[in-house]
Each structure stands twice: as structure tokens, then as C-alpha cells.
Motif scaffolding. Structure first.
Motif, PDB file in Angstrom:
ATOM      1  N   TRP A   1     -78.420  14.186 -65.570  1.00 55.65           N
ATOM      2  CA  TRP A   1     -78.620  14.862 -66.858  1.00 55.65           C
ATOM      3  C   TRP A   1     -78.975  13.845 -67.941  1.00 55.65           C
ATOM      4  O   TRP A   1     -78.248  12.891 -68.156  1.00 55.65           O
ATOM      5  N   GLY A   2     -80.100  14.090 -68.574  1.00 59.14           N
ATOM      6  CA  GLY A   2     -80.541  13.225 -69.667  1.00 59.14           C
ATOM      7  C   GLY A   2     -80.726  13.978 -70.957  1.00 59.14           C
ATOM      8  O   GLY A   2     -81.478  13.537 -71.842  1.00 59.14           O
ATOM      9  N   GLY A   3     -80.038  15.111 -71.095  1.00 63.27           N
ATOM     10  CA  GLY A   3     -80.264  15.988 -72.238  1.00 63.27           C
ATOM     11  C   GLY A   3     -79.509  15.636 -73.494  1.00 63.27           C
ATOM     12  O   GLY A   3     -79.542  16.395 -74.463  1.00 63.27           O
ATOM     13  N   ALA A   4     -78.832  14.471 -73.524  1.00 63.45           N
ATOM     14  CA  ALA A   4     -78.135  14.074 -74.750  1.00 63.45           C
ATOM     15  C   ALA A   4     -79.118  13.805 -75.882  1.00 63.45           C
ATOM     16  O   ALA A   4     -78.760  13.879 -77.058  1.00 63.45           O
ATOM     17  N   LEU A   5     -80.375  13.480 -75.533  1.00 61.86           N
ATOM     18  CA  LEU A   5     -81.446  13.284 -76.508  1.00 61.86           C
ATOM     19  C   LEU A   5     -82.682  14.027 -76.021  1.00 61.86           C
ATOM     20  O   LEU A   5     -82.844  14.276 -74.822  1.00 61.86           O
ATOM     21  N   PRO A   6     -83.602  14.376 -76.938  1.00 60.48           N
ATOM     22  CA  PRO A   6     -84.839  15.025 -76.510  1.00 60.48           C
ATOM     23  C   PRO A   6     -85.650  14.114 -75.586  1.00 60.48           C
ATOM     24  O   PRO A   6     -85.664  12.892 -75.760  1.00 60.48           O
TER      25      PRO A   6
ATOM     26  N   GLY B   1     -81.976  10.975 -72.886  1.00 61.90           N
ATOM     27  CA  GLY B   1     -80.555  10.707 -73.004  1.00 61.90           C
ATOM     28  C   GLY B   1     -79.999   9.908 -71.850  1.00 61.90           C
ATOM     29  O   GLY B   1     -78.850   9.472 -71.888  1.00 61.90           O
ATOM     30  N   LEU B   2     -80.803   9.686 -70.799  1.00 64.84           N
ATOM     31  CA  LEU B   2     -80.431   8.829 -69.680  1.00 64.84           C
ATOM     32  C   LEU B   2     -81.583   7.864 -69.453  1.00 64.84           C
ATOM     33  O   LEU B   2     -82.676   8.258 -69.005  1.00 64.84           O
ATOM     34  N   ASN B   3     -81.367   6.602 -69.802  1.00 61.11           N
ATOM     35  CA  ASN B   3     -82.405   5.580 -69.731  1.00 61.11           C
ATOM     36  C   ASN B   3     -81.914   4.428 -68.866  1.00 61.11           C
ATOM     37  O   ASN B   3     -80.725   4.114 -68.859  1.00 61.11           O
TER      38      ASN B   3
ATOM     39  N   ARG C   1     -91.958   7.610 -66.638  1.00 62.52           N
ATOM     40  CA  ARG C   1     -92.168   8.849 -67.390  1.00 62.52           C
ATOM     41  C   ARG C   1     -91.124   9.918 -67.083  1.00 62.52           C
ATOM     42  O   ARG C   1     -91.042  10.919 -67.778  1.00 62.52           O
ATOM     43  N   HIS C   2     -90.318   9.712 -66.036  1.00 61.19           N
ATOM     44  CA  HIS C   2     -89.258  10.655 -65.665  1.00 61.19           C
ATOM     45  C   HIS C   2     -87.939   9.881 -65.615  1.00 61.19           C
ATOM     46  O   HIS C   2     -87.428   9.555 -64.535  1.00 61.19           O
ATOM     47  N   PRO C   3     -87.376   9.560 -66.777  1.00 56.92           N
ATOM     48  CA  PRO C   3     -86.256   8.619 -66.817  1.00 56.92           C
ATOM     49  C   PRO C   3     -84.986   9.095 -66.129  1.00 56.92           C
ATOM     50  O   PRO C   3     -84.303   8.287 -65.485  1.00 56.92           O
ATOM     51  N   ALA C   4     -84.632  10.354 -66.242  1.00 55.57           N
ATOM     52  CA  ALA C   4     -83.411  10.832 -65.594  1.00 55.57           C
ATOM     53  C   ALA C   4     -83.530  10.736 -64.075  1.00 55.57           C
ATOM     54  O   ALA C   4     -82.603  10.304 -63.384  1.00 55.57           O
ATOM     55  N   LEU C   5     -84.686  11.127 -63.553  1.00 54.06           N
ATOM     56  CA  LEU C   5     -84.912  11.036 -62.111  1.00 54.06           C
ATOM     57  C   LEU C   5     -84.893   9.584 -61.648  1.00 54.06           C
ATOM     58  O   LEU C   5     -84.354   9.256 -60.583  1.00 54.06           O
TER      59      LEU C   5
END
Length: 493
Positions: free
Chosen positions: A167-172, A193-195, A271-275
Motif C-alpha cells: 500500500w502506497g496510498g499515504a500520498l497521491p 506513499g511507499l518509495n 513508475r510503479h513504486p509500491a510494486l
């Protein structure tokens, strides 16, 4: 709302210049003036260095040049040229972002990256899903993620019956910071939100007989895991250097065969940081004996998830200091969006813009927090106004020691004058703003902005990484900056 102690209005700036017209301290001095004799001069009169106007003309930058230097405590303007002209700040905008984040979040704020579980743990196996949940940490790297995996192993975790969710939804989610930059430049990654590793993947190529060996990894100091969600293949061509496709939620690159040579390496943006983070995390936990399925990205955190382990970032003050030193675009965007909690980058930039107007009286225009977008505008006068206002905050101590420079732009070692400042560079844009502190003299705040926006706008996309004439422009701009700072430190310290 009352105006802060240091906040010269436009009228004050212009009035200060006019009121000081009778003395070189407050206006541009003549090309030469008499200076006190020094012992050993034999009574000779030394000529004052070139005036600021002459220095600007000699730089031959084209476009526009604006600057201002003022007493950092009183706001009294010492010298200025087109100080009210709004210009692209480039990475000097990061100084504004740092002030914004310190004000909204506080210097000891930390970002958390958590591992959550949905379901009990039975004999080391989570009876349900395992979740890697980002908290926006802009400096999370593979080693830190590896330590988080070790914390799970230390608790006896061996696997999960359900999914590995990320989950990287803490930020847009931003697929890229600025759409005008080339696809392949590592300084323009996605932000979420996940980097991980500033959302860059390490691409390396080595000659192997008649072919090349290509690798993609997420290296740090201690761990170098292979990356599966990003791949690259060689295409028989000379141009373009790279092409990109975001196929099925993964990053797919091609590289021009004629550009490879014998070997090399570079960082490519993710380009797909959470993944990406989930992919690397799965490999790291596997090394700890924890078997998990391929990661799946989720849009929102499920209810009822409980904490298994977490990693806390360094405090914000330290993160911002590194950001200002290395000019890290991702860190700036994360800091700005975390401070605003806005739903998009554009809304976040507007929130910082409004904060700057209300708190510091600035009439600025922001499109991001890093300065990578060339449409942001700040006037030198507004920049110096903010620098004067924030002297009691942590920001001045976070700025990089820029040093006094010679006419070739090299740092003069051991020089008694201290210069702490933030640089900014875009194609045909060069900026510098900060503080000058002569020994025993008064502290000065300054901003120097130079931009040839017409020349910048004329660049085709394929020429934007290393445009013809770009390096020469930056060299001349930096020589001008060094000459102006030397002038101010010598005459007005």
C-alpha cells in the motif's frame, strides 16, 4: 494577520533603493571608488571591483538576470537589479519547501513504514494477508527494508496463508514529477506513499562476447536484490537512447544497442513504486526464510490490520538537510505533499503557495515542491523576504556550505566568509539563494536568479538532458554568482 518582523514590502524594497541612492552601500556603486590606504601600498589608490551591472553584462547570459542582497536582520536592501521580476527558481524552491515542511510537520517528524497482518499467527505463519504499508518515507532504501524483513524473522514469522499486499496510498501517486522531462532520467521518478531507493532501479550492462549481460537490481550498501517488476532489452538502433512502456503495471525498457559500448550503469526511474517496494521486500524476506507470494498493490488499507513490525525514518530535519545538499527531487515532493496533505501535486503546490503568501507575503507561483517543473516563479525579493523571516527556524543551519568561489567557480579553501545557500539548475536556468556571513560583519540574505526562458522553451524533448550550450550557460551563470557574492562580501560585510 500581522506581518512578521522581517518582511519588506515591494514598496520597502524600491524605497530602500531610492533612499540609498546617495551612498554606495544602498545602491549600485560606481565602477571605481577610493578605498582606504593599506600599510605597504605606498600611497597608491586601489580601484573597486566592477559594479554589479558590469558583472551582469560581462556574463552575457541572455534572457533575464535578477538579484537582491539585504541585511538579513533588518531587511535593509543593499543592492538589487530587477528584484521584483518573477523567475523560475529551479531547485532553490526546495528551500521554500523545507521551510513549509518544518512549519507544518516539525523538525522531529518521522515517517513510518509498517508491516501489518490480517489474521493471527499460528506456528510462525500469518493466517491471512501480510501488508507492507508505506508512510511516505522518502529515504527508505533496500538496507532499511532488509532490516524490516529481519525484524519479522526475529519474531518467528515464516510465511502467510494469504497474499502479500503493498500500500502506497499515504500520498497521491505521481507517475513522474514533471511531464516535460525525458522518460529515462533518474531525477524524475514516480512519487507515492511507499518509495524505495528514491524510486530508482539500477541498470547495469556488461559486454559478454558478442552480446551484453543486462541486470536490474535494487542495490544499497548491504543488499543487492534482483528486481523482477522492471526489465530492459536491447533494441537495434542509435536513437532514442531509451524507450519506456508501463506494461501491465510493470516497467519495461528498451535501450539503443549503439549506445552500450563495452559496459556501464545508470539509475532508471521507477513508475510503479509500491510494486517495486513489494517486489524487493519479497526477495528480502525470502532470504530470511519467509515465503510469500508475488506482491499485489491495494488502493486502501483493510480494516483490522495489526502491526507486526515497523521502520521509523530519521527525523525530518536531517532528511531535509540531505535533500538540500543533494537536491533530491523525490524528497522535496514527499516533504511538500506530507506537509499539505493535499489530494494531488497541483493542489499541494497551491497549498504551499498560499502558505508562502500568508506567512511571508510572497507573490509566487508554484507547480511542485522540487523546482523541477519550469513553470514555477519566484522573485528575488520574495525569496530574500522568506530567508529573512525564517532565521529563527532550523532552515539556515540546513543549507549547504556553498563556500566563497574564485572566478572559475572553485571553492576557496579556508576563506573567512561563510556562504550557506541552495543552488538551482534547469536548462538555461540558474539560481542561488542563501546567506553570506563575513567574519565580524553583518549577515546578508541574497537571491540571484538567471533564466533564458525563450531558449529553454525552444528545446525539443530529445535535447533536454544535455542541450547544446547548456553547460556553458551554467558555467557563466556560476561565475556571475561568485563575482556578485565576492562583491557583496567585500563591500558590504
Amino acid at each position: 494577520m500581522s506581518r512578521p518582523p522581517f518582511s519588506p514590502t515591494r514598496r520597502f524594497v524600491l524605497g530602500g533603493l531610492l533612499a540609498g541612492a546617495a551612498t554606495p552601500l544602498w545602491a549600485e556603486a560606481p565602477a571605481t571608488s577610493l578605498l582606504p590606504r593599506r600599510r605597504g601600498d605606498g600611497g597608491a589608490v586601489r580601484a573597486e571591483p566592477q559594479s554589479a551591472g558590469q558583472l551582469v553584462e560581462a556574463a552575457k547570459l541572455g534572457g533575464a538576470v535578477g538579484f537582491i542582497v539585504a541585511d538579513a536582520v533588518t531587511g535593509a536592501v543593499i543592492e538589487a537589479r530587477d528584484a521584483d521580476q518573477a523567475m523560475p527558481p529551479a531547485s532553490v524552491l526546495k528551500s521554500v519547501t523545507a521551510a513549509f515542511a518544518l512549519d507544518r510537520l516539525g523538525p522531529v517528524h518521522r515517517f513510518q513504514t509498517r508491516v501489518l497482518r490480517r489474521g493471527p499467527v499460528v506456528q510462525g505463519v500469518v493466517q491471512g494477508d501480510l501488508i507492507l504499508a508505506g508512510g511516505g518515507d522518502p529515504v527508505l532504501d533496500t538496507d532499511m527494508l532488509g532490516d524490516l524483513a529481519a525484524k519479522l524473522a526475529a519474531q518467528g514469522i515464516r510465511g502467510a496463508t494469504g497474499r502479500l499486499l503493498v500500500w502506497g496510498g499515504a500520498l497521491p501517486l505521481l507517475p513522474r514529477i514533471d511531464g516535460e522531462q525525458p522518460d529515462f532520467v533518474g531525477y524524475n521518478p514516480a512519487v507515492a506513499g511507499l518509495n524505495l531507493n528514491f524510486n530508482r532501479v539500477h541498470f547495469e550492462w556488461r559486454r559478454a562476447g558478442a552480446d551484453w549481460r543486462l541486470t536490474m537490481d535494487a542495490r544499497a550498501e548491504r543488499f543487492v536484490p534482483e528486481v523482477h517488476m522492471a526489465s530492459v532489452r536491447i533494441a537495434t538502433r542509435a536513437r532514442p537512447l531509451f524507450t519506456y512502456e508501463g506494461d501491465g503495471g510493470a516497467d519495461r525498457w528498451t535501450v539503443a544497442s549503439e549506445a552500450l559500448g563495452k559496459g556501464g550503469a545508470r539509475w532508471l526511474p521507477v513508475r510503479h513504486p509500491a510494486l517495486y517496494a513489494g517486489d524487493v521486500f519479497r526477495t528480502l524476506v525470502a532470504a530470511q526464510g519467509i515465503a510469500l507470494p508475488a506482491p499485489e498493490v491495494i488502493e486502501s488499507l483493510p480494516d483490522g490490520a495489526e502491526l507486526l513490525a515497523r521502520h521509523d525514518s530519521p527525523v525530518l530535519e536531517g532528511i531535509l538537510k540531505d535533500m538540500l545538499k543533494h537536491s533530491t527531487n523525490l524528497t522535496a515532493e514527499v516533504a511538500g505533499m506530507s506537509a499539505s496533505q493535499a489530494a494531488s501535486l497541483r493542489a499541494s503546490a497551491l497549498a504551499m503557495q498560499e502558505w508562502a503568501r500568508l506567512r511571508h507575503g510572497m507573490s509566487a507561483h508554484f507547480v511542485d515542491h522540487s523546482g523541477l517543473g519550469g513553470q514555477s516563479r519566484i522573485s528575488p525579493a520574495d525569496m530574500v523576504r522568506l530567508l529573512g523571516d525564517v532565521q529563527a527556524s532550523a532552515l539556515p543551519g540546513l543549507l549547504k556550505n556553498h563556500g566563497m568561489r574564485d572566478d572559475k567557480g572553485q571553492i576557496i579553501k579556508g576563506h573567512p566568509v561563510q556562504v550557506h545557500a541552495k543552488t538551482g539548475t534547469l536548462n538555461f536556468v540558474s539560481s542561488l539563494a542563501g546567506y553570506i556571513a563575513p567574519p565580524g560583519g553583518r549577515r546578508l540574505a541574497f537571491a540571484i536568479f538567471a533564466a533564458d526562458t525563450a531558449r529553454r522553451a525552444a528545446l525539443p524533448p530529445e535535447a533536454r538532458e544535455q542541450p547544446a550550450g547548456g553547460l556553458d550557460y551554467q558555467k557563466r551563470a556560476r561565475r556571475l554568482q561568485a563575482a556578485l557574492i565576492t562583491r557583496w562580501a567585500t563591500l558590504h560585510g
